[in-house]
Motif scaffolding. Structure first.
Motif, PDB file in Angstrom:
ATOM      1  N   MET A   1       0.817  -1.196   0.000  1.00  0.00           N
ATOM      2  CA  MET A   1       0.000   0.000   0.000  1.00  0.00           C
ATOM      3  C   MET A   1       0.866   1.267   0.000  1.00  0.00           C
ATOM      4  SD  MET A   1      -2.894   1.222  -0.292  1.00  0.00           S
ATOM      5  CE  MET A   1      -4.509   1.021   0.320  1.00  0.00           C
ATOM      6  N   THR A   2       2.033   1.190   0.648  1.00  0.00           N
ATOM      7  CA  THR A   2       2.940   2.342   0.657  1.00  0.00           C
ATOM      8  C   THR A   2       3.392   2.678  -0.755  1.00  0.00           C
ATOM      9  OG1 THR A   2       3.699   1.761   2.873  1.00  0.00           O
ATOM     10  CG2 THR A   2       5.096   3.238   1.600  1.00  0.00           C
ATOM     11  N   LEU A   3       3.714   1.669  -1.549  1.00  0.00           N
ATOM     12  CA  LEU A   3       4.136   1.909  -2.934  1.00  0.00           C
ATOM     13  C   LEU A   3       3.012   2.582  -3.724  1.00  0.00           C
ATOM     14  CD1 LEU A   3       6.182   1.668  -5.212  1.00  0.00           C
ATOM     15  CD2 LEU A   3       5.311  -0.642  -5.636  1.00  0.00           C
ATOM     16  N   VAL A   4       1.791   2.170  -3.497  1.00  0.00           N
ATOM     17  CA  VAL A   4       0.645   2.781  -4.182  1.00  0.00           C
ATOM     18  C   VAL A   4       0.545   4.259  -3.812  1.00  0.00           C
ATOM     19  CG1 VAL A   4      -1.871   2.778  -4.376  1.00  0.00           C
ATOM     20  CG2 VAL A   4      -0.624   0.620  -4.391  1.00  0.00           C
ATOM     21  N   MET A   5       0.757   4.576  -2.542  1.00  0.00           N
ATOM     22  CA  MET A   5       0.690   5.979  -2.103  1.00  0.00           C
ATOM     23  C   MET A   5       1.826   6.798  -2.717  1.00  0.00           C
ATOM     24  SD  MET A   5      -1.994   6.450  -0.391  1.00  0.00           S
ATOM     25  CE  MET A   5      -2.909   5.162  -1.220  1.00  0.00           C
ATOM     26  N   VAL A   6       3.013   6.217  -2.820  1.00  0.00           N
ATOM     27  CA  VAL A   6       4.137   6.916  -3.461  1.00  0.00           C
ATOM     28  C   VAL A   6       3.816   7.168  -4.930  1.00  0.00           C
ATOM     29  CG1 VAL A   6       6.553   6.701  -4.182  1.00  0.00           C
ATOM     30  CG2 VAL A   6       5.894   6.101  -1.842  1.00  0.00           C
ATOM     31  N   LEU A   7       3.296   6.163  -5.607  1.00  0.00           N
ATOM     32  CA  LEU A   7       2.931   6.324  -7.021  1.00  0.00           C
ATOM     33  C   LEU A   7       1.815   7.355  -7.186  1.00  0.00           C
ATOM     34  CD1 LEU A   7       3.098   2.617  -8.239  1.00  0.00           C
ATOM     35  CD2 LEU A   7       4.743   4.455  -8.685  1.00  0.00           C
ATOM     36  N   LEU A   8       0.870   7.366  -6.266  1.00  0.00           N
ATOM     37  CA  LEU A   8      -0.205   8.352  -6.306  1.00  0.00           C
ATOM     38  C   LEU A   8       0.363   9.765  -6.129  1.00  0.00           C
ATOM     39  CD1 LEU A   8      -3.280   8.705  -6.532  1.00  0.00           C
ATOM     40  CD2 LEU A   8      -3.382   8.502  -4.041  1.00  0.00           C
TER      41      LEU A   8
END
Length: 151
Positions: A1-8
């Protein structure tokens, strides 16, 4: 989920660069304040529709929170005005890196001191070096603009 937030966050940054470039051009043609007004007016309309259709009711409203928490709404105004003015003079890349540098410096202070109710995260050598690298990047991007304009 952290990677998704970084990509967002990266996607959000990319859209800010598009906004800066297009607002810079629009500002030249219709004026800085008209451009800022359009940005905030359309933002209000889109956000209003999103609230209407997607936001669930809350137990606490905007007027019930501590008033200092509302100041974030005012922080977008200097950003939009600065970018509309800066992009046409120094280019989208230099203006964007300068904004990111300012964001990074203030974010490091906010983290270090835990301002605005955020978790305190101490300065570290890695954080300082990251800021220094961004300062170097800003210098090189800015100086390449100057060299290009002198040709």
């Amino acid at each position: 989920m952290t990677l998704v937030m970084v990509l967002l966050a990266v996607l959000g940054g990319a859209t800010l660069s598009v906004q800066s470039a297009t607002n810079g051009k629009l500002g030249i043609q219709v004026g800085v304040f008209h451009t800022a007004f359009l940005t905030f007016f359309l933002g209000m309309l889109v956000t209003g529709l999103a609230i209407l259709f997607f936001e669930q009711g809350r137990e606490i409203g905007l007027m019930d929170v501590p008033k200092w928490q509302l100041m974030g709404a005012f922080c977008g105004v200097p950003y939009i005005l600065a970018m509309v003015l800066a992009v046409k003079r120094i280019g989208a890349a230099t203006a964007t890196v300068a904004v990111i540098f300012g964001q990074l410096l203030m974010s490091l202070l906010i983290d270090n001191f835990g301002w605005f109710g955020n978790q305190a995260i101490d300065f570290s050598m890695k954080r300082v070096m990251a800021a220094a690298c961004l300062a170097v990047a800003l210098y090189f991007i800015y100086s390449s603009n100057k060299a290009q304009s002198q040709k």
